[in-house]
Design a protein around this motif. Structure first.
Motif, short mmCIF file in Angstrom:
data_model
loop_
_atom_site.label_atom_id
_atom_site.label_comp_id
_atom_site.label_asym_id
_atom_site.label_seq_id
_atom_site.Cartn_x
_atom_site.Cartn_y
_atom_site.Cartn_z
N GLY A 36 -14.91 13.66 21.58
CA GLY A 36 -14.14 13.30 20.40
C GLY A 36 -13.27 12.08 20.64
N SER A 37 -12.66 12.00 21.81
CA SER A 37 -11.80 10.86 22.16
C SER A 37 -12.59 9.56 22.17
CB SER A 37 -11.16 11.08 23.53
OG SER A 37 -10.33 12.22 23.53
N LEU A 38 -13.80 9.61 22.74
CA LEU A 38 -14.62 8.40 22.82
C LEU A 38 -15.13 7.97 21.46
CD1 LEU A 38 -16.62 9.15 26.09
CD2 LEU A 38 -14.83 7.44 25.78
N PHE A 39 -15.60 8.94 20.65
CA PHE A 39 -16.12 8.60 19.33
C PHE A 39 -15.03 8.02 18.43
CE2 PHE A 39 -20.05 11.30 19.78
CZ PHE A 39 -20.93 10.30 19.43
N ALA A 40 -13.79 8.47 18.61
CA ALA A 40 -12.68 7.97 17.79
C ALA A 40 -12.45 6.48 18.00
CB ALA A 40 -11.40 8.74 18.11
N LEU A 41 -12.77 5.98 19.18
CA LEU A 41 -12.52 4.58 19.51
C LEU A 41 -13.68 3.66 19.11
CD1 LEU A 41 -10.91 5.05 23.04
CD2 LEU A 41 -9.76 4.69 20.86
N SER A 42 -14.74 4.24 18.58
CA SER A 42 -15.87 3.44 18.12
C SER A 42 -15.70 3.12 16.64
CB SER A 42 -17.18 4.22 18.35
OG SER A 42 -18.30 3.47 17.97
N PHE A 43 -14.97 2.03 16.37
CA PHE A 43 -14.60 1.69 15.00
C PHE A 43 -15.73 0.94 14.30
CE2 PHE A 43 -10.39 2.14 16.97
CZ PHE A 43 -9.75 2.90 16.03
N CYS A 44 -15.96 1.31 13.03
CA CYS A 44 -16.84 0.55 12.16
C CYS A 44 -15.94 -0.23 11.20
CB CYS A 44 -17.78 1.49 11.40
SG CYS A 44 -16.95 2.53 10.18
N PRO A 45 -16.47 -1.14 10.38
CA PRO A 45 -15.60 -1.97 9.52
C PRO A 45 -14.63 -1.17 8.65
CG PRO A 45 -17.80 -2.89 9.54
CD PRO A 45 -17.88 -1.61 10.32
N THR A 46 -15.10 -0.08 8.03
CA THR A 46 -14.23 0.69 7.15
C THR A 46 -13.13 1.39 7.94
OG1 THR A 46 -16.03 1.10 5.58
CG2 THR A 46 -14.13 2.55 5.45
N SER A 47 -13.48 2.05 9.03
CA SER A 47 -12.48 2.76 9.82
C SER A 47 -11.51 1.78 10.48
CB SER A 47 -13.15 3.64 10.89
OG SER A 47 -13.95 2.87 11.76
N ALA A 48 -11.99 0.60 10.86
CA ALA A 48 -11.10 -0.41 11.44
C ALA A 48 -10.08 -0.89 10.42
CB ALA A 48 -11.92 -1.59 11.97
N ALA A 49 -10.55 -1.11 9.19
CA ALA A 49 -9.64 -1.56 8.14
C ALA A 49 -8.60 -0.49 7.84
CB ALA A 49 -10.43 -1.90 6.88
N LEU A 50 -9.03 0.76 7.78
CA LEU A 50 -8.10 1.84 7.45
C LEU A 50 -7.09 2.08 8.56
CD1 LEU A 50 -10.63 4.31 5.79
CD2 LEU A 50 -8.70 3.20 4.66
N PHE A 51 -7.52 1.99 9.81
CA PHE A 51 -6.59 2.25 10.91
C PHE A 51 -5.68 1.06 11.20
CE2 PHE A 51 -5.16 2.46 15.29
CZ PHE A 51 -4.73 3.77 15.40
N PHE A 52 -6.28 -0.10 11.44
CA PHE A 52 -5.49 -1.25 11.91
C PHE A 52 -4.74 -1.95 10.78
CE2 PHE A 52 -8.74 -0.83 15.23
CZ PHE A 52 -7.93 -0.81 16.35
N ALA A 53 -5.34 -2.00 9.59
CA ALA A 53 -4.70 -2.75 8.51
C ALA A 53 -3.93 -1.87 7.54
CB ALA A 53 -5.75 -3.56 7.73
N SER A 54 -4.16 -0.56 7.55
CA SER A 54 -3.46 0.33 6.62
C SER A 54 -2.52 1.28 7.34
CB SER A 54 -4.46 1.15 5.79
OG SER A 54 -5.27 0.32 5.02
N LEU A 55 -3.06 2.01 8.32
CA LEU A 55 -2.23 3.00 9.01
C LEU A 55 -1.22 2.34 9.94
CD1 LEU A 55 -2.16 6.19 9.24
CD2 LEU A 55 -3.25 5.86 11.47
N LEU A 56 -1.64 1.30 10.66
CA LEU A 56 -0.74 0.67 11.63
C LEU A 56 0.54 0.12 10.99
CD1 LEU A 56 -0.32 0.01 14.57
CD2 LEU A 56 -1.59 -2.12 14.23
N PRO A 57 0.48 -0.56 9.82
CA PRO A 57 1.74 -0.98 9.19
C PRO A 57 2.67 0.19 8.87
CG PRO A 57 -0.10 -2.18 8.24
CD PRO A 57 -0.69 -1.12 9.12
N LEU A 58 2.10 1.34 8.47
CA LEU A 58 2.92 2.52 8.22
C LEU A 58 3.59 3.00 9.51
CD1 LEU A 58 0.69 4.72 5.86
CD2 LEU A 58 2.66 3.33 5.23
N ILE A 59 2.82 3.00 10.60
CA ILE A 59 3.34 3.44 11.89
C ILE A 59 4.49 2.53 12.34
CG2 ILE A 59 2.78 3.61 14.36
CD1 ILE A 59 -0.05 4.49 13.46
N ILE A 60 4.30 1.22 12.19
CA ILE A 60 5.33 0.26 12.60
C ILE A 60 6.56 0.38 11.70
CG2 ILE A 60 5.88 -2.20 12.80
CD1 ILE A 60 2.96 -2.64 13.63
N ALA A 61 6.32 0.47 10.40
CA ALA A 61 7.45 0.54 9.46
C ALA A 61 8.28 1.80 9.68
CB ALA A 61 6.93 0.48 8.02
N GLN A 62 7.62 2.92 9.97
CA GLN A 62 8.32 4.19 10.15
C GLN A 62 8.66 4.48 11.61
OE1 GLN A 62 9.32 5.88 7.53
NE2 GLN A 62 8.25 4.56 6.08
#
Length: 231
Positions: free
Chosen positions: A133-159
């Motif tokens: 599970g840990s390894l599969f989580a790090l295999s980002f596709c375009p949609t998951s990359a956009a959701l994690f790095f461009a959407s979730l990460l700003p929330l993490i930094i802001a909060q």
């Protein structure tokens, strides 16, 4: 309280949307199906699915902690993010909306886990399921990359939250996986039919989410960027 409800609800939805995207969904179904064949009882199968999901959550937590530490340990970057977050969030939301709608494609990693490694880890019991599970989580596709790095990460930094928000996101990615594990165990899942139906739901959810991101991004740009340009 209301702000945190919105933040955590968003993180949960990002996780669900990530998990039902075609690329992660296919790998999740394959992994859980493979793991379920390594055990004999329903309880063991569900336990393997749970450890697989926990592995995904741990990867997201560690990655979020690393990125948050990197952002906050650089004084200039930290100061910029704290003072300009409202300005940059609009363009970020527009980019994410474009990715979800298929207009923009982010660069992602092309590495994958070999069948041999999957088989080896699956044979290691719960620890192997967690590692898979840990390894599969790090295999980002375009949609998951956009959701994690461009959407979730700003929330993490802001909060300033490297634990709760990625945990909720990871839990969101786990919900469809656990459903697959349960349906497989009770013999009520026809994989091809299930994949096709979820893909159809994912497309509608992704399009709707993409539209919301575009509207929200445009709203933020109108509030913070347009006055700067006109001033």
């Amino acid at each position: 309280m209301a702000e945190w409800f919105i933040v955590l609800s968003s993180a949960l939805w990002f996780g669900v949307l990530t998990s039902i995207s075609p690329c992660p969904l296919a790998s999740n179904i394959a992994a859980v199906s493979f793991l379920s064949k390594q055990v004999d009882t329903p309880a063991q199968s569900i336990s393997m699915g749970l450890f697989y999901c926990v592995g995904r959550m741990l990867s997201y937590i560690l990655l979020a902690a690393l990125l948050l530490y990197t952002a906050t340990s650089a004084p200039r970057l930290s100061s910029f993010l704290q003072t300009q977050m409202n300005v940059i969030i609009g363009p970020i939301l527009i980019v994410v909306g474009g990715c979800l709608l298929g207009w923009i494609s982010l660069p992602t990693s092309n590495w994958s886990i070999s069948h041999r490694l999957q088989k080896s880890l699956a044979g290691q019991g719960k620890l192997g399921a967690l590692s898979l599970g840990s390894l599969f989580a790090l295999s980002f596709c375009p949609t998951s990359a956009a959701l994690f790095f461009a959407s979730l990460l700003p929330l993490i930094i802001a909060q300033q939250s490297s634990l709760l928000i990625p945990s909720i996101y990871g839990f969101g990615t786990a919900i469809p996986v656990l459903m697959v594990a349960l349906l497989l165990q009770f013999g009520s899942l026809k994989v091809a039919s299930f994949y096709q139906k979820v893909t159809q739901v994912e497309m509608l959810a992704r399009m709707a989410s993409g539209g919301v991101f575009l509207l929200a991004g445009g709203f933020y740009c109108w509030l913070y960027i347009v006055p700067m340009l006109l001033g």
